[in-house]
Design a protein around this motif. Structure first.
Motif, PDB file in Angstrom:
ATOM      1  N   ILE A   9       0.856  -1.207   0.000  1.00 39.54           N
ATOM      2  CA  ILE A   9       0.000   0.000   0.000  1.00 39.54           C
ATOM      3  C   ILE A   9       0.887   1.250   0.000  1.00 39.54           C
ATOM      4  CG2 ILE A   9      -1.749   1.266   1.338  1.00 39.54           C
ATOM      5  CD1 ILE A   9      -2.656  -1.483   2.457  1.00 39.54           C
ATOM      6  N   ILE A  10       1.903   1.220   0.872  1.00 44.18           N
ATOM      7  CA  ILE A  10       2.798   2.387   0.961  1.00 44.18           C
ATOM      8  C   ILE A  10       3.542   2.585  -0.365  1.00 44.18           C
ATOM      9  CG2 ILE A  10       4.836   3.341   2.144  1.00 44.18           C
ATOM     10  CD1 ILE A  10       3.896   1.780   4.657  1.00 44.18           C
ATOM     11  N   ARG A  11       4.020   1.459  -0.921  1.00 42.32           N
ATOM     12  CA  ARG A  11       4.770   1.577  -2.189  1.00 42.32           C
ATOM     13  C   ARG A  11       3.896   2.198  -3.270  1.00 42.32           C
ATOM     14  NH1 ARG A  11       7.194  -3.726  -0.959  1.00 42.32           N
ATOM     15  NH2 ARG A  11       5.591  -4.696  -2.242  1.00 42.32           N
ATOM     16  N   PHE A  12       2.633   1.801  -3.306  1.00 42.63           N
ATOM     17  CA  PHE A  12       1.738   2.288  -4.350  1.00 42.63           C
ATOM     18  C   PHE A  12       1.409   3.769  -4.145  1.00 42.63           C
ATOM     19  CE2 PHE A  12      -2.569   3.034  -5.989  1.00 42.63           C
ATOM     20  CZ  PHE A  12      -2.357   2.714  -7.328  1.00 42.63           C
ATOM     21  N   PHE A  13       0.934   4.112  -2.951  1.00 41.84           N
ATOM     22  CA  PHE A  13       0.484   5.486  -2.735  1.00 41.84           C
ATOM     23  C   PHE A  13       1.631   6.486  -2.634  1.00 41.84           C
ATOM     24  CE2 PHE A  13      -3.419   3.226  -1.607  1.00 41.84           C
ATOM     25  CZ  PHE A  13      -4.311   3.938  -2.411  1.00 41.84           C
ATOM     26  N   GLN A  14       2.779   6.018  -2.205  1.00 43.29           N
ATOM     27  CA  GLN A  14       3.911   6.942  -2.108  1.00 43.29           C
ATOM     28  C   GLN A  14       4.716   6.958  -3.405  1.00 43.29           C
ATOM     29  OE1 GLN A  14       5.113   9.057   0.444  1.00 43.29           O
ATOM     30  NE2 GLN A  14       3.105   8.786   1.381  1.00 43.29           N
ATOM     31  N   ARG A  15       4.277   6.180  -4.372  1.00 43.03           N
ATOM     32  CA  ARG A  15       4.938   6.099  -5.688  1.00 43.03           C
ATOM     33  C   ARG A  15       6.441   5.819  -5.532  1.00 43.03           C
ATOM     34  NH1 ARG A  15       3.612  10.766  -9.479  1.00 43.03           N
ATOM     35  NH2 ARG A  15       3.958   9.187 -11.077  1.00 43.03           N
ATOM     36  N   ILE A  16       6.700   4.733  -4.803  1.00 44.46           N
ATOM     37  CA  ILE A  16       8.093   4.368  -4.552  1.00 44.46           C
ATOM     38  C   ILE A  16       8.607   3.503  -5.695  1.00 44.46           C
ATOM     39  CG2 ILE A  16       9.631   3.032  -3.036  1.00 44.46           C
ATOM     40  CD1 ILE A  16       7.742   3.731  -0.733  1.00 44.46           C
ATOM     41  N   HIS A  17       9.744   3.875  -6.181  1.00 42.66           N
ATOM     42  CA  HIS A  17      10.422   2.992  -7.131  1.00 42.66           C
ATOM     43  C   HIS A  17      11.781   2.637  -6.529  1.00 42.66           C
ATOM     44  CE1 HIS A  17      13.138   2.044 -10.483  1.00 42.66           C
ATOM     45  NE2 HIS A  17      12.123   1.263 -10.798  1.00 42.66           N
ATOM     46  N   ALA A  18      11.972   1.348  -6.253  1.00 42.69           N
ATOM     47  CA  ALA A  18      13.234   0.942  -5.629  1.00 42.69           C
ATOM     48  C   ALA A  18      14.137   0.301  -6.669  1.00 42.69           C
ATOM     49  CB  ALA A  18      12.958  -0.042  -4.504  1.00 42.69           C
ATOM     50  N   ASP A  41      28.837  -5.231   6.926  1.00 44.14           N
ATOM     51  CA  ASP A  41      28.927  -4.521   5.653  1.00 44.14           C
ATOM     52  C   ASP A  41      27.852  -3.430   5.641  1.00 44.14           C
ATOM     53  OD1 ASP A  41      30.841  -6.334   4.980  1.00 44.14           O
ATOM     54  OD2 ASP A  41      29.543  -7.547   3.689  1.00 44.14           O
ATOM     55  N   ILE A  42      28.043  -2.492   4.696  1.00 41.97           N
ATOM     56  CA  ILE A  42      27.101  -1.372   4.644  1.00 41.97           C
ATOM     57  C   ILE A  42      26.488  -1.269   3.256  1.00 41.97           C
ATOM     58  CG2 ILE A  42      27.062   1.173   4.600  1.00 41.97           C
ATOM     59  CD1 ILE A  42      28.976   0.936   7.046  1.00 41.97           C
ATOM     60  N   ILE A  43      25.192  -0.999   3.223  1.00 45.84           N
ATOM     61  CA  ILE A  43      24.540  -0.727   1.926  1.00 45.84           C
ATOM     62  C   ILE A  43      24.210   0.759   1.906  1.00 45.84           C
ATOM     63  CG2 ILE A  43      22.502  -1.145   0.477  1.00 45.84           C
ATOM     64  CD1 ILE A  43      23.496  -3.820   0.648  1.00 45.84           C
ATOM     65  N   PRO A  44      24.826   1.498   0.967  1.00 45.24           N
ATOM     66  CA  PRO A  44      24.466   2.913   0.881  1.00 45.24           C
ATOM     67  C   PRO A  44      23.085   3.049   0.216  1.00 45.24           C
ATOM     68  CG  PRO A  44      26.069   2.341  -0.812  1.00 45.24           C
ATOM     69  CD  PRO A  44      25.831   1.087  -0.013  1.00 45.24           C
ATOM     70  N   VAL A  45      22.330   4.021   0.678  1.00 45.18           N
ATOM     71  CA  VAL A  45      20.976   4.216   0.139  1.00 45.18           C
ATOM     72  C   VAL A  45      20.803   5.691  -0.182  1.00 45.18           C
ATOM     73  CG1 VAL A  45      18.497   3.941   0.605  1.00 45.18           C
ATOM     74  CG2 VAL A  45      20.139   2.413   1.731  1.00 45.18           C
ATOM     75  N   LYS A 102       9.157   8.803  -5.636  1.00 48.36           N
ATOM     76  CA  LYS A 102      10.335   8.691  -4.776  1.00 48.36           C
ATOM     77  C   LYS A 102      11.150   7.527  -5.286  1.00 48.36           C
ATOM     78  CE  LYS A 102       7.123  10.488  -1.877  1.00 48.36           C
ATOM     79  NZ  LYS A 102       5.719  10.355  -2.267  1.00 48.36           N
ATOM     80  N   GLU A 103      12.367   7.817  -5.642  1.00 53.35           N
ATOM     81  CA  GLU A 103      13.214   6.720  -6.097  1.00 53.35           C
ATOM     82  C   GLU A 103      14.173   6.365  -4.959  1.00 53.35           C
ATOM     83  OE1 GLU A 103      14.905   7.402  -9.905  1.00 53.35           O
ATOM     84  OE2 GLU A 103      16.114   5.589  -9.762  1.00 53.35           O
ATOM     85  N   ILE A 104      14.165   5.111  -4.587  1.00 54.64           N
ATOM     86  CA  ILE A 104      15.085   4.702  -3.523  1.00 54.64           C
ATOM     87  C   ILE A 104      16.137   3.791  -4.139  1.00 54.64           C
ATOM     88  CG2 ILE A 104      15.295   3.630  -1.252  1.00 54.64           C
ATOM     89  CD1 ILE A 104      12.451   4.367  -0.696  1.00 54.64           C
ATOM     90  N   VAL A 105      17.365   4.269  -4.110  1.00 52.97           N
ATOM     91  CA  VAL A 105      18.441   3.517  -4.754  1.00 52.97           C
ATOM     92  C   VAL A 105      19.285   2.819  -3.688  1.00 52.97           C
ATOM     93  CG1 VAL A 105      20.323   3.648  -6.430  1.00 52.97           C
ATOM     94  CG2 VAL A 105      18.542   5.392  -6.436  1.00 52.97           C
ATOM     95  N   PHE A 106      19.382   1.505  -3.822  1.00 50.80           N
ATOM     96  CA  PHE A 106      20.234   0.737  -2.913  1.00 50.80           C
ATOM     97  C   PHE A 106      21.529   0.426  -3.657  1.00 50.80           C
ATOM     98  CE2 PHE A 106      15.893  -0.043  -1.529  1.00 50.80           C
ATOM     99  CZ  PHE A 106      15.993   0.171  -0.163  1.00 50.80           C
TER     100      PHE A 106
END
Ligand code: DC
Length: 433
Positions: free
Chosen positions: A235-244, A361-365, A380-384
């Motif tokens: 639901i959050i991904r859809f309404f917040q228009r998240i692209h990961a 280890d670390i994942i930069p975001v 919102k684009e979230i880049v891992f």
């Protein structure tokens, strides 16, 4: 996928119990003792002294060892030949115990064991499954019983198979093997801190299987977090228009710290919704006092931090999350910066300190939005990014100088994820910080 580790001394009934549990759950049973027995058998067949570490190590390259599962049944091929019951003799038992104390032998078998668990749900029995082979197993059980009870079971088993042995011999060999297995320097047979201890001296086979299934059921309950995640994340991904993007960079388990730029209070929620594994956040302690929200974030496992001072407790808890195979998210900027280019801010050393203490280890975001702000219904684009290996952080002795260097590296990698794609993001309205 589920990984169940059953460790414990010989004769506790691990293998027959694990076999029955595997059948009940429809998963694979992996008998790791059989691997050591096979190497022991090879040494016996070739007159190599199983206590001679050098002779054993140097002959590891002279044979092939393959594990196959046919209809869920494990078969071990030594030089393409099924070893069958030849690995079950008392001589092979002692040889297995001897070779299993040799580091090179354990290294040789490490990947074989891990690879099986990587692509299958397994119940794996052995001595170091919960401590070394699968430290992030969902369920860990240490199954044991008194030496007398175990010797009696092993004796009955051998007699039933037609071996000519006496109870005394079996008992003495068992005590000797116990000593060997639990006092050796590498991977001794000990209970993992997070394993459930089950003593089945007074339980029969069915009782032990039932007890193990009960532990598995209890331990493998979906956490409140994952239950809530299943419903809320889409639901959050859809309404917040998240692209990961870059999700393939994220290990499905094991310790990892996500370090992200910080725009607004909703950042943790968006990162959590984009991910498919449980993640722990640190939040200022005032948030935990807000009715409902406070209760919810506590239930979700967030760690409260006192921002006024040096909150040692919060750091310790964070390190523990990582040390027990969890994932932690942290915002190195230490503050929200809506509308500010993160490259104009200065990161703090907290993430480097936690990395140093937990060796993770670390994942930069990078959370990409137009002008580094959240816009109503904006994308919102979230880049891992690719994991930054702990070894590359230059954290050898700790201390502020090393933390500073590591922090610059981590923050540099976060900023590097802000690609020109940002310009293509469109906004649909005003600010909503
Ligand atoms: O479980 P078993 O009796 O088949 O094991 C044979 C030997 O192998 C035992 O003496 C200890 C060793 N072993 C080990 O060191 N680590 C394992 N994971 C499994 C067995």
């Amino acid at each position: 996928m589920i990984r169940i580790a059953i460790d414990g001394p010989g004769g506790a009934g691990k293998s027959s119990v694990a076999k029955a549990v595997a059948k009940e759950l429809g998963i694979i049973y992996v008998d790791t003792g059989a691997l050591y027995r096979t190497i022991g058998l090879y040494m016996l067949n070739n007159n190599i002294d199983t206590k001679d570490a050098e002779a054993v190590s140097s002959s590891l390259s002279k044979f092939t060892l393959d594990v196959k599962f046919v209809d869920g049944k494990q078969t071990i091929l030594l030089d393409n030949e099924d070893v069958g019951e030849r690995i079950r003799t008392p001589e092979a038992s002692m040889a297995a115990s001897n070779v299993s104390a040799i580091k090179e032998v354990r290294d040789y078998l490490l990947d074989t064991q891990r690879n099986i668990a990587r692509s299958n749900s397994v119940i794996m029995d052995g001595r170091d499954i919960g401590t070394v082979i699968l430290p992030y197993a969902e369920v860990k059980i240490f199954l044991t019983a008194s030496p007398e009870a175990r010797a009696k079971r092993r004796y009955d088993e051998l007699v039933a198979k037609g071996h000519d042995v006496t109870y005394e011999t079996v008992y003495n060999e068992m005590v000797e093997r116990d000593k060997n297995d639990s006092t050796r320097d590498i991977a001794p047979c000990v209970k993992a801190d997070d394993a459930v201890l089950l003593d089945n001296s007074n339980l029969d086979f069915d009782g032990t299987v039932a007890a193990v299934l009960k532990i598995i059921k209890k331990k493998n309950k979906k956490t409140f977090y994952m239950k809530a995640h299943k419903i809320l994340a889409p639901i959050i991904r859809f309404f917040q228009r998240i692209h990961a993007s870059g999700l393939e960079n994220i290990p499905s388990d094991g310790p990892v710290m996500f370090c992200s730029n910080h725009i607004a209070a909703r950042d943790p929620i968006l990162i959590a919704a984009a991910l498919n594994r449980q993640i722990t956040f640190i939040g200022k302690k005032e948030l935990f006092k807000i009715p409902i929200l406070g209760w919810l974030i506590k239930k979700l496992g967030a760690i409260p931090i006192d921002r006024a001072g040096n909150d040692v407790g919060a750091i310790k808890t964070s390190v523990n999350v990582l040390k027990t195979g969890g994932a932690l998210a942290i915002f190195p900027q230490g503050h929200r910066y809506p509308g500010v280019d993160p490259s104009e801010t200065t990161p703090k050393n907290g993430a480097a300190l936690i990395a140093y203490r937990s060796k993770c280890d670390i994942i930069p975001v990078f959370i990409k939005t137009k002008n580094h702000k959240y816009h109503f219904l904006g994308k919102k684009e979230i880049v891992f990014g690719q994991p930054i290996p702990y070894a590359s952080l230059g954290l050898n002795e700790g201390g502020s100088k090393e933390y500073q260097t590591a922090t610059s590296k981590i923050f540099g990698e976060i900023l590097a994820l802000a690609s020109p794609k940002e310009a293509s993001l469109t906004d649909n309205g005003g600010d909503a910080n």
